[in-house]
Design a protein around this motif. Structure first.
Motif, mmCIF file in Angstrom:
data_model
loop_
_atom_site.group_PDB
_atom_site.id
_atom_site.type_symbol
_atom_site.label_atom_id
_atom_site.label_comp_id
_atom_site.label_asym_id
_atom_site.label_seq_id
_atom_site.Cartn_x
_atom_site.Cartn_y
_atom_site.Cartn_z
ATOM 1 N N ASP A 189 2.276 1.874 -3.479
ATOM 2 C CA ASP A 189 1.250 2.420 -4.357
ATOM 3 C C ASP A 189 1.016 3.901 -4.092
ATOM 4 O OD1 ASP A 189 0.927 -0.022 -5.571
ATOM 5 O OD2 ASP A 189 -0.739 -0.660 -4.272
ATOM 6 N N ASP A 190 1.083 4.317 -2.805
ATOM 7 C CA ASP A 190 0.859 5.739 -2.471
ATOM 8 C C ASP A 190 2.016 6.607 -2.927
ATOM 9 O OD1 ASP A 190 -1.523 5.024 -1.333
ATOM 10 O OD2 ASP A 190 -0.738 4.914 0.725
ATOM 11 N N ALA A 208 0.828 -1.216 0.000
ATOM 12 C CA ALA A 208 0.000 0.000 0.000
ATOM 13 C C ALA A 208 0.858 1.259 0.000
ATOM 14 C CB ALA A 208 -0.924 -0.021 1.228
ATOM 15 N N THR A 209 1.956 1.252 0.738
ATOM 16 C CA THR A 209 2.848 2.425 0.788
ATOM 17 C C THR A 209 3.500 2.666 -0.564
ATOM 18 O OG1 THR A 209 3.253 1.959 3.125
ATOM 19 C CG2 THR A 209 4.781 3.450 2.010
#
Length: 345
Positions: free
Chosen positions: A15-16, A12-13
């Motif tokens: 992707d951010d 997720a990190t």
């Protein structure tokens, strides 16, 4: 944080951060492999079962295969082989496919078997013999002894009691003959004073000869034979021959038939009266055969008891001598696998 939670946070990190730093930099900052991130975010579709085999451009179509099968099954070629069909069609100006492909088409249609009736043989019965005393089951065989020159062999006939392992009789001859075997068996029966219930051997010519068959029928002795190429069906004779041929003084070649007979005489005396056999409680075959082994075992037990009483700290428990055989078998019927139950209609 568990490992799976940590990996989910990393993904997720990344992707951010990717829109701001790029995918490679984002993976480097988070400590995540770029290849791993790409593989998990872009998984390949799963294909269940075998991958479809691409069709070869030279592969025959279903219609062509049906046409070739019809040619092979036509009345004109009812008695012809594939090679003959292929040649005849070629002579008529028609080429369908190779002979090997014709065989494949026939096999796919279930027509690739032998058309002629084949001889079939029922399975041989497994010999199952049980002896609980001497002179119940005798086993015998013939082994070759190398002579003085290449190609010269002598033949040693040996009859054994499977319960006691006692060599009841033997002879060494220049030939393997049913009449010689018959004479040997008859002499042993006269010496023992009683015929055995069973006489077990392999399927050799001497073992199945008419003179021996007639003798056994007259004395009501049941014959038993091994299955072809199954040496385990006659284990006691095979083991006795191995003991004989692994003896340190066993000659590589015998100088004469007299030499072979003299050596066998000495060996058989040792085997019957001096050799402590491991499978009969380390007694001699003669002791077990003639019933003195029980007294010898009792004397052994008395000696062990005296040693136990003198030094009990040297033993974990009361020592006992090896047991005597109670039941000797060839293909023990008690260990036979149960036959599958047939389904009732």
């Amino acid at each position: 944080m568990t490992r799976s939670t940590w990996r989910a946070w990393q993904a997720a990190t990344v992707d951010d951060l990717t829109p701001h730093t790029g995918g490679g930099t984002a993976c480097e900052l988070v400590g995540r492999s770029r290849a791993t991130h790409h593989r998990q975010t872009h998984p390949k579709p799963k294909v269940f079962g075998p991958h479809p085999k691409p069709k070869h451009p030279a592969e025959l179509s279903a219609a062509e295969r049906e046409q070739i099968l019809a040619v092979l099954n036509s009345d004109d070629y009812a008695n012809s082989s594939v090679a003959q069909v292929w040649a005849c069609e070629l002579d008529e100006g028609r080429y369908w496919c190779s002979q090997r492909t014709m065989y494949r088409i026939l096999a796919a249609a279930g027509q690739g078997g032998e058309r002629r009736r084949q001889a079939t043989h029922p399975p041989r019965a497994i010999p199952e013999l049980v002896a609980e005393a001497p002179n119940v089951v005798w086993s015998w065989d013939i082994t070759k002894l190398a002579g003085p020159a290449r190609g010269i062999w002598y033949h040693a006939y040996v009859v054994l009691d499977i319960f006691s392992r006692y060599a009841l009789g033997w002879r060494v001859e220049a030939v393997e003959d049913g009449r010689l075997a018959t004479d040997l068996i008859a002499d042993i029966i006269a010496t023992q004073g009683t015929p055995p219930g069973w006489l077990h051997a392999d399927g050799g010519a001497a073992m199945t000869s008419k003179p021996l068959s007639s003798l056994l029928a007259d004395l009501d002795i049941t014959r038993s034979h091994t299955r072809p190429r199954t040496s385990n069906d006659n284990p006691y004779s095979e083991a006795q021959f191995k003991t004989m041929k692994y003896t340190p003084d066993y000659p590589a070649r015998f100088d004469s038939i007299g030499h072979a007979r003299a050596w066998m005489e000495e060996f058989m005396t040792w085997y019957n009266h001096e050799h402590r056999h491991s499978r009969i409680g380390l007694h001699t075959p003669a002791s077990v055969h003639y019933g003195t082994a029980h007294d010898i075992r009792a004397a052994r037990q008395a000696t062990l008891d005296a040693a136990w009483l003198a030094h009990p700290e040297r033993f974990n428990r009361r020592p006992t001598p090896p047991r005597l055989p109670e039941r000797v078998t060839i293909n023990d019927p008690a260990k036979r696998l149960p036959e599958p139950e047939t389904q009732k209609a």
